[in-house]
Design a protein around this motif. Structure first.
Motif, short mmCIF file in Angstrom:
data_model
loop_
_atom_site.label_atom_id
_atom_site.label_comp_id
_atom_site.label_asym_id
_atom_site.label_seq_id
_atom_site.Cartn_x
_atom_site.Cartn_y
_atom_site.Cartn_z
N MET A 1 26.66 -23.03 7.17
CA MET A 1 27.22 -24.33 6.87
C MET A 1 27.22 -24.54 5.36
O MET A 1 26.34 -24.08 4.67
CB MET A 1 26.40 -25.43 7.52
N PRO A 96 34.08 -32.33 7.73
CA PRO A 96 32.64 -32.05 7.84
C PRO A 96 32.02 -32.80 9.02
O PRO A 96 32.55 -33.80 9.49
CB PRO A 96 32.07 -32.58 6.52
N ASP A 97 30.88 -32.31 9.46
CA ASP A 97 30.11 -32.97 10.50
C ASP A 97 29.84 -34.41 10.06
O ASP A 97 29.46 -34.67 8.91
CB ASP A 97 28.79 -32.23 10.72
N SER A 100 25.73 -34.78 9.35
CA SER A 100 25.11 -33.97 8.29
C SER A 100 25.97 -33.85 7.04
O SER A 100 25.47 -33.54 5.97
CB SER A 100 24.81 -32.56 8.80
N GLN A 102 27.99 -31.52 6.64
CA GLN A 102 28.15 -30.08 6.47
C GLN A 102 29.46 -29.61 7.12
O GLN A 102 29.89 -30.17 8.13
CB GLN A 102 26.99 -29.34 7.13
N GLU A 104 30.88 -26.87 9.32
CA GLU A 104 30.49 -25.81 10.24
C GLU A 104 31.40 -24.62 10.02
O GLU A 104 32.54 -24.77 9.57
CB GLU A 104 30.64 -26.29 11.69
N SER A 114 29.40 -25.95 20.28
CA SER A 114 29.96 -26.29 18.99
C SER A 114 30.80 -27.54 19.14
O SER A 114 31.80 -27.54 19.82
CB SER A 114 30.81 -25.13 18.50
N LEU A 116 31.92 -29.42 16.36
CA LEU A 116 32.85 -29.65 15.25
C LEU A 116 33.22 -28.37 14.52
O LEU A 116 33.31 -28.35 13.30
CB LEU A 116 32.23 -30.65 14.26
N ASP A 117 33.45 -27.29 15.23
CA ASP A 117 33.82 -26.05 14.56
C ASP A 117 35.32 -25.82 14.61
O ASP A 117 35.79 -24.75 14.26
CB ASP A 117 33.07 -24.85 15.16
N TYR A 132 40.45 -34.64 18.06
CA TYR A 132 40.27 -33.20 18.23
C TYR A 132 41.10 -32.74 19.42
O TYR A 132 40.80 -33.13 20.55
CB TYR A 132 38.79 -32.86 18.46
N SER A 173 30.84 -38.15 18.77
CA SER A 173 30.63 -36.74 19.05
C SER A 173 31.63 -36.22 20.07
O SER A 173 31.79 -35.03 20.25
CB SER A 173 29.21 -36.48 19.55
#
Length: 177
Positions: A1, A96-97, A100, A102, A104, A114, A116-117, A132, A173
């Motif tokens: 990440m 990004p997440d 976090s 970040q 992924e 997964s 959020l990849d 998504y 989420s």
């Protein structure tokens, strides 16, 4: 990440751009492998055509997550997202997440789960606007919600109300912003 900085443009992530080019190049072959290639015209109505093959591919949301790297699901993710982009004025993003901050690894095939990849689509310039496509595909396999209410979603119904505005509260989420 990796941490996304303030200069990060979610529409220009190199892995996203490569994936979009790959998917666009593979679309004709993907569609030809289906029995409905001649009617996949990127119209909102064409989304209904994908409901049954998706339901034949997987029986649960988890199975779609597990199969997200397969050619059929990859093609379906791209197709659904493209319909949103072409008819709702959205753009592809890799964000990004939300918790976090970040990034992924893009389509992290090695991850057990997964959230959020994978890429999303959303309004240009609006970081809080995203859908998504993989979660739209997953959602049509849901038969009841967490409190046992019957759910009967389809890709066209999700397209008609992509942000679940009829719902009082959406779980971020789950991929709805």
């Amino acid at each position: 990440m990796t941490e996304a900085d303030e200069t990060y443009d979610p529409t220009r992530h190199p892995d996203l751009l490569a994936w979009l080019a790959e998917r666009e190049g593979a679309h004709a072959a993907w569609a030809a492998q289906t029995s409905f290639a001649d009617v996949l015209d990127f119209s909102p109505a064409s989304l209904a055509i994908l409901d049954d093959p998706i339901r034949e591919t997987a029986n649960s949301m988890e199975e779609i997550t597990d199969r997200r790297m397969t050619p059929f699901v990859q093609g379906a993710i791209w197709y659904v997202g493209e319909v949103f982009c072409r008819h709702k004025g959205m753009v592809w993003k890799y964000i990004p997440d939300l918790v976090s901050g970040q990034l992924e690894p893009f389509f992290n095939a090695g991850a057990e789960t997964s959230a959020l990849d994978h890429p999303c689509v959303g309004a240009p310039g609006d970081p809080d606007s995203y859908v998504y496509p993989v979660n739209a595909i997953r959602r049509i396999l849901l038969t009841e919600d967490e409190v046992g209410n019957k759910v009967d979603d389809s890709l066209p119904s999700i397209f008609a109300d992509p942000f679940g505005e009829d719902d009082e509260e959406m779980d971020p989420s789950a991929g709805w912003g």
